[in-house]
Design a protein around this motif. Structure first.
Motif, mmCIF file in Angstrom:
data_model
loop_
_atom_site.group_PDB
_atom_site.id
_atom_site.type_symbol
_atom_site.label_atom_id
_atom_site.label_comp_id
_atom_site.label_asym_id
_atom_site.label_seq_id
_atom_site.Cartn_x
_atom_site.Cartn_y
_atom_site.Cartn_z
ATOM 1 N N PHE A 1 27.657 -20.839 34.426
ATOM 2 C CA PHE A 1 27.223 -19.467 34.656
ATOM 3 C C PHE A 1 27.807 -18.596 33.550
ATOM 4 O O PHE A 1 28.972 -18.736 33.178
ATOM 5 C CB PHE A 1 27.687 -18.966 36.029
ATOM 6 C CG PHE A 1 27.401 -17.511 36.234
ATOM 7 C CD1 PHE A 1 26.115 -17.077 36.508
ATOM 8 C CD2 PHE A 1 28.404 -16.571 36.112
ATOM 9 C CE1 PHE A 1 25.830 -15.732 36.680
ATOM 10 C CE2 PHE A 1 28.143 -15.222 36.279
ATOM 11 C CZ PHE A 1 26.850 -14.800 36.559
ATOM 12 N N ASP A 2 27.002 -17.661 33.031
ATOM 13 C CA ASP A 2 27.444 -16.798 31.938
ATOM 14 C C ASP A 2 27.601 -15.356 32.410
ATOM 15 O O ASP A 2 28.694 -14.802 32.374
ATOM 16 C CB ASP A 2 26.452 -16.899 30.777
ATOM 17 C CG ASP A 2 27.012 -16.389 29.467
ATOM 18 O OD1 ASP A 2 28.232 -16.181 29.368
ATOM 19 O OD2 ASP A 2 26.217 -16.200 28.518
ATOM 20 N N PHE A 3 26.506 -14.742 32.908
ATOM 21 C CA PHE A 3 26.573 -13.346 33.318
ATOM 22 C C PHE A 3 25.327 -12.972 34.108
ATOM 23 O O PHE A 3 24.346 -13.704 34.114
ATOM 24 C CB PHE A 3 26.702 -12.418 32.101
ATOM 25 C CG PHE A 3 25.483 -12.414 31.205
ATOM 26 C CD1 PHE A 3 24.491 -11.446 31.350
ATOM 27 C CD2 PHE A 3 25.312 -13.382 30.228
ATOM 28 C CE1 PHE A 3 23.363 -11.449 30.536
ATOM 29 C CE2 PHE A 3 24.191 -13.393 29.410
ATOM 30 C CZ PHE A 3 23.210 -12.430 29.569
ATOM 31 N N PHE A 4 25.382 -11.829 34.770
ATOM 32 C CA PHE A 4 24.212 -11.218 35.392
ATOM 33 C C PHE A 4 23.723 -10.128 34.453
ATOM 34 O O PHE A 4 24.521 -9.316 33.976
ATOM 35 C CB PHE A 4 24.559 -10.587 36.751
ATOM 36 C CG PHE A 4 24.815 -11.582 37.839
ATOM 37 C CD1 PHE A 4 23.761 -12.217 38.481
ATOM 38 C CD2 PHE A 4 26.108 -11.879 38.229
ATOM 39 C CE1 PHE A 4 23.996 -13.134 39.499
ATOM 40 C CE2 PHE A 4 26.357 -12.792 39.242
ATOM 41 C CZ PHE A 4 25.292 -13.421 39.875
ATOM 42 N N ASP A 5 22.405 -10.087 34.210
ATOM 43 C CA ASP A 5 21.873 -9.023 33.360
ATOM 44 C C ASP A 5 21.732 -7.729 34.162
ATOM 45 O O ASP A 5 22.056 -7.683 35.356
ATOM 46 C CB ASP A 5 20.568 -9.443 32.672
ATOM 47 C CG ASP A 5 19.397 -9.643 33.619
ATOM 48 O OD1 ASP A 5 19.417 -9.122 34.758
ATOM 49 O OD2 ASP A 5 18.432 -10.324 33.217
ATOM 50 N N GLU A 6 21.237 -6.669 33.508
ATOM 51 C CA GLU A 6 21.158 -5.352 34.148
ATOM 52 C C GLU A 6 20.205 -5.334 35.341
ATOM 53 O O GLU A 6 20.301 -4.457 36.204
ATOM 54 C CB GLU A 6 20.760 -4.259 33.136
ATOM 55 C CG GLU A 6 19.390 -4.433 32.508
ATOM 56 C CD GLU A 6 19.345 -5.409 31.334
ATOM 57 O OE1 GLU A 6 18.223 -5.692 30.870
ATOM 58 O OE2 GLU A 6 20.386 -5.915 30.899
ATOM 59 N N ASP A 7 19.292 -6.321 35.424
ATOM 60 C CA ASP A 7 18.374 -6.414 36.563
ATOM 61 C C ASP A 7 18.892 -7.337 37.657
ATOM 62 O O ASP A 7 18.199 -7.593 38.642
ATOM 63 C CB ASP A 7 16.998 -6.889 36.086
ATOM 64 C CG ASP A 7 16.342 -5.888 35.142
ATOM 65 O OD1 ASP A 7 16.475 -4.674 35.391
ATOM 66 O OD2 ASP A 7 15.710 -6.330 34.164
ATOM 67 N N GLY A 8 20.098 -7.882 37.465
ATOM 68 C CA GLY A 8 20.696 -8.745 38.476
ATOM 69 C C GLY A 8 20.324 -10.216 38.366
ATOM 70 O O GLY A 8 20.636 -10.993 39.254
#
Length: 118
Positions: A74-81
């Motif tokens: 897992f890297d990250f959640f973007d601005e849209d989740g």
């Protein structure tokens, strides 16, 4: 009971349980279950998805399912989740049957981890 027999039993139980809950009892196939994992991981249960979003949901699910095997992180959640993953290790070349077994095992382990099945 052998590992293969246990996987087969758990897979059949999982398919029956998910099919009863999400498809009026029509047996779900592996792709449909992978899609459900993607929706679960996104956490946006009550919206209609466009075709390209459905492809992205499948990708999210595959990354999440294969993460415990060391192929993705897992890297990250973007601005849209939406979750994003990075490749840790390339998947080895697998025959179609081997790929199916790996995915079924990963799906079963995912639902065991979520305590949806025991």
């Amino acid at each position: 009971m052998s590992r293969d027999e246990q996987l087969k039993e758990r897979w059949e139980f999982l398919v029956a349980k998910l099919s009863a809950q999400f498809s009026d009892g029509d047996p779900l196939e592996l792709d449909g279950i992978v899609y459900l994992v993607g929706v679960q991981e996104l956490g946006d249960f009550h919206r209609k998805f466009k075709k390209d979003e459905k492809v992205n949901l499948m990708h999210i699910a595959i990354c999440r399912l294969l993460e415990p095997y060391g192929y993705y992180d897992f890297d990250f959640f973007d601005e849209d989740g939406w979750p994003h993953y990075k490749v840790k290790e390339q998947l080895p070349p697998l025959k179609a049957g081997e790929q199916t077994v790996l995915m079924k095992e990963a799906v079963v382990n995912y639902f065991l981890e979520k305590e949806y099945i025991v």
